[in-house]
Motif scaffolding. Structure first.
Motif, PDB file in Angstrom:
ATOM      1  N   THR A   1       1.061  -1.398  -0.125  1.00 13.27           N
ATOM      2  CA  THR A   1      -0.005  -0.051  -0.009  1.00 13.27           C
ATOM      3  C   THR A   1       0.805   1.294   0.009  1.00 13.27           C
ATOM      4  OG1 THR A   1      -1.605  -1.122   1.300  1.00 13.27           O
ATOM      5  CG2 THR A   1      -1.871   1.211   1.183  1.00 13.27           C
ATOM      6  N   TRP A   2       1.892   1.224   0.927  1.00 18.45           N
ATOM      7  CA  TRP A   2       2.758   2.369   0.870  1.00 18.45           C
ATOM      8  C   TRP A   2       3.689   2.688  -0.530  1.00 18.45           C
ATOM      9  CZ3 TRP A   2       7.916   3.999   0.887  1.00 18.45           C
ATOM     10  CH2 TRP A   2       8.282   5.336   1.085  1.00 18.45           C
ATOM     11  N   TRP A   3       4.158   1.681  -1.043  1.00 15.88           N
ATOM     12  CA  TRP A   3       4.668   1.782  -2.295  1.00 15.88           C
ATOM     13  C   TRP A   3       3.836   2.336  -3.560  1.00 15.88           C
ATOM     14  CZ3 TRP A   3       9.596   2.605  -3.429  1.00 15.88           C
ATOM     15  CH2 TRP A   3      10.514   2.446  -2.407  1.00 15.88           C
ATOM     16  N   MET A   4       2.662   1.606  -3.425  1.00 13.71           N
ATOM     17  CA  MET A   4       1.497   2.115  -4.319  1.00 13.71           C
ATOM     18  C   MET A   4       1.136   3.790  -4.134  1.00 13.71           C
ATOM     19  SD  MET A   4      -1.058  -0.848  -4.707  1.00 13.71           S
ATOM     20  CE  MET A   4      -2.167  -0.135  -5.937  1.00 13.71           C
ATOM     21  N   PHE A   5       1.146   4.107  -3.009  1.00 11.94           N
ATOM     22  CA  PHE A   5       0.787   5.525  -2.698  1.00 11.94           C
ATOM     23  C   PHE A   5       2.065   6.507  -2.990  1.00 11.94           C
ATOM     24  CE2 PHE A   5       2.532   8.684   0.501  1.00 11.94           C
ATOM     25  CZ  PHE A   5       1.527   9.683   0.093  1.00 11.94           C
ATOM     26  N   LEU A   6       3.324   6.084  -2.802  1.00 14.28           N
ATOM     27  CA  LEU A   6       4.586   6.926  -3.253  1.00 14.28           C
ATOM     28  C   LEU A   6       4.587   6.853  -4.680  1.00 14.28           C
ATOM     29  CD1 LEU A   6       7.054   8.030  -2.124  1.00 14.28           C
ATOM     30  CD2 LEU A   6       8.205   6.028  -2.577  1.00 14.28           C
TER      31      LEU A   6
END
Length: 602
Positions: free
Chosen positions: A143-148
């Motif tokens: 989720t965090w890398w998709m957000f980034l």
């Protein structure tokens, strides 16, 4: 075939594939369509070769190691999916790839499972982290890398389309991710030892080659010099073949991978991983407001980009906050469970310590009693000798000789009781001999009946006259029966008296001993054999007696059961395998006990 020879063959295959690609690329340099078709098809195949080598190691008994290799294979699979889409455009549709290609996110996300695999650190031998934490950490990382990616790349694709800025940002964030993977593998390579160090070194080489090839290809794309099938693809193909070779090397050295590879203890390894995952989860949560503040401060010149990034940040804050909360909640629940188990263990240790002190006192008392019993044998022998002389002296009156016979009988009974007491107290190694269960039961009853004179409880024996023999240790089995009888008498005395019926029967190929009392029954029959489980008041029991009895019966290849009877009271059933070729005498003579059903007075 030796491992080194197999590795040599695989390296030869690798060199052959690269050589064929080089020759075909040069030969088709003036036929761009054919070159693109060849390059795309081969680049769809090499991830499959990498997966074949990686997944060879996914069938071990260690879930951490299996997931490590499956996550590495998942990264290769995601890259292959992106390549399939690329091949669709260039080979099937015969269309150039869009300049701002939405499928680039698939190539980017292929690094997420690889980073999750590195976090597992399968070379460490430590306490296993619950699998649900691994799933949650992976989802949080994804989720965090998709957000980034959405924060850095999407604004220049959807809010303010800009091919130049899109390519720059995509190249930047992709290289950052590749560098994180290379640095992580390099750290594992330096920390690991033995076979794991060799495996990590090969994975590090493959990841480094992929990072350099990705950077080169992205720069070539920006300069309009790249085409599928060109020489730029040689390092890319080699990187996937290197990953497959690393998996094959790990499979060939799988036995060596089981050896300890670092000096960390299990507790230290598990604690360090727990701390790092908690810190990374906290960093993921704190990064959102930090990026939002950065946007408000430095994105004033492009309002659409600023608004888009703020919207992305607010949307991503919800799932990331939920995931962080779930992880914290699960960690707190695990800590509470571990704390409860620790408290229970401490209580058990305290009870065991108190029991050890009491046991030492009983051992001293038992040694004193055994010494006294041993000394009693000397006057008993004299009493028996003189009573025999008096009973056989025909010059004495009949009444005097009858009195001497009674003295002799009672002295013999006392000698038998003293002998049983000494046998029960004596610490000797277990010795399996052929036993008459009726005798063992009777001896246990005689020991317990010594202090039943003033009790309202009584023991009733129903011993089958002819039973097969049982092979076992008489002292251990007497301890089992004595313990069951003692517990039953305690229950009857707390219930204002009652009857304990002990029955021996033959059932198929077993000898069965039933202990049935008329007491209040057992509150939780299925737990009575658990260590430290007791219903007695504090100071009167530790819950170890029946647990020890269970172990003794198991060592004799028997079974012991406990349940409440329909009429009330508890029933203990002991099944012991019979020696069918050996039967006791028809009418066994047991000191002080008749084989026929009778009652022992309280």
């Amino acid at each position: 075939m030796s491992s080194s020879r197999i590795v040599g063959i695989l390296v030869g295959v690798w060199a052959s594939i690269v050589g064929i690609y080089l020759v075909v690329s040069l030969a088709l340099a003036h036929h761009p369509d054919a070159l693109a078709t060849f390059g795309n098809l081969l680049q769809c195949v090499v991830p499959l070769l990498a997966n074949a080598g990686l997944l060879l190691n996914a069938g071990t008994p260690h879930w951490r190691r299996n997931i490590f290799w499956m996550l590495l294979a998942m990264g290769c699979t995601l890259w292959m999916i992106g390549q399939f889409d690329w091949t669709y455009y260039e080979v099937y549709a015969h269309e150039p790839l869009p300049q701002m290609y939405g499928g680039d996110i698939v190539f980017f996300l292929k690094g997420v499972p690889i980073m999750a695999a590195l976090a597992l650190q399968p070379h460490r031998r430590r306490g296993e982290v619950p699998l649900r934490f691994g799933y949650l950490n992976f989802i949080l990382l994804l989720t965090w890398w998709m957000f980034l990616y959405a924060f850095v790349v999407f604004p220049w694709m959807y809010a303010v389309p800009s091919e130049e800025q899109y390519n720059f940002n995509y190249t930047l964030i992709t290289n950052i991710q590749n560098m994180v993977i290379v640095i992580g593998l390099g750290a594992l390579w330096l920390k690991a030892k033995g076979a794991w160090r060799v495996v990590y070194a090969n994975l590090f080489g493959g990841a480094t080659m992929y990072m350099l090839s990705s950077l080169t290809i992205n720069v070539a794309i920006d300069m309009k010099k790249y085409s599928t099938g060109s020489l730029y693809d040689l390092p890319l193909i080699s990187s996937f073949l290197w990953f497959g070779l690393a998996g094959a090397i790990a499979y060939l050295r799988r036995k060596e991978l089981d050896a300890p590879s670092d000096n960390e203890t299990d507790a230290e390894g598990a604690g360090a991983e727990s701390r790092w995952t908690a810190r990374l989860a906290m960093a993921a949560g704190m990064s959102l407001p930090a990026l939002a503040l950065y946007t408000l401060r430095y994105e004033r010149g492009v309002p659409d980009v600023r608004d888009f990034r703020l919207m992305i940040t607010l949307i991503a804050a919800v799932p990331i906050a939920i995931l962080v909360f779930l992880r914290t909640h699960m960690a707190d629940a695990d800590r509470a469970r571990l704390l409860a188990r620790s408290e229970q263990s401490i209580e058990n240790l305290q009870r065991l310590q108190a029991q050890m002190v009491q046991t030492e006192k009983l051992v001293s008392l038992g040694q004193l009693a055994a010494g006294a019993a041993h000394e009693i044998n000397n006057p008993l022998a004299a009493i028996l000798g003189f009573s025999d002389l008096l009973a056989d002296d025909m010059t004495l009156p009949e009444k005097a000789r009858g009195t001497a016979v009674k003295i002799r009988d009672q002295a013999r009974r006392t000698k038998t009781l003293v002998s049983n007491l000494l046998s029960f107290a004596r610490q000797v190694p277990p010795e399996r001999t052929l036993l008459d269960i009726n005798t063992v039961v009777a001896n246990a009853v005689q020991l317990r009946a010594l202090d039943l004179r003033a009790s309202k409880a009584r023991i009733e024996l129903q011993l089958e006259s002819v039973l097969p023999g049982v092979r076992g240790d008489g002292n251990q089995l007497m301890q089992v029966f004595f313990n069951i009888i003692n517990n039953a008498i305690d229950a009857l005395e707390s219930n204002n008296g009652g009857v304990l019926t002990i029955k021996t029967i033959r059932e198929r190929a077993s000898v069965v001993i039933l202990f049935t009392d008329t007491g209040p029954g057992i509150k939780d029959p299925q737990r009575v054999f658990d260590p430290f489980y007791t219903t007695k008041p504090v100071g009167k029991g530790t819950g170890l007696g029946l647990s020890i009895c269970f172990g003794i019966v198991q060592e004799h290849s028997g079974k012991i059961l406990c349940y409440n009877s329909q009429q009330g009271g508890a029933v203990f059933r002991v099944d012991l395998p019979a020696v069918l070729a050996a039967f006791p005498p028809k009418e066994p003579q047991i000191a002080g006990v008749s084989p026929n059903p009778q009652k022992t007075p309280a």
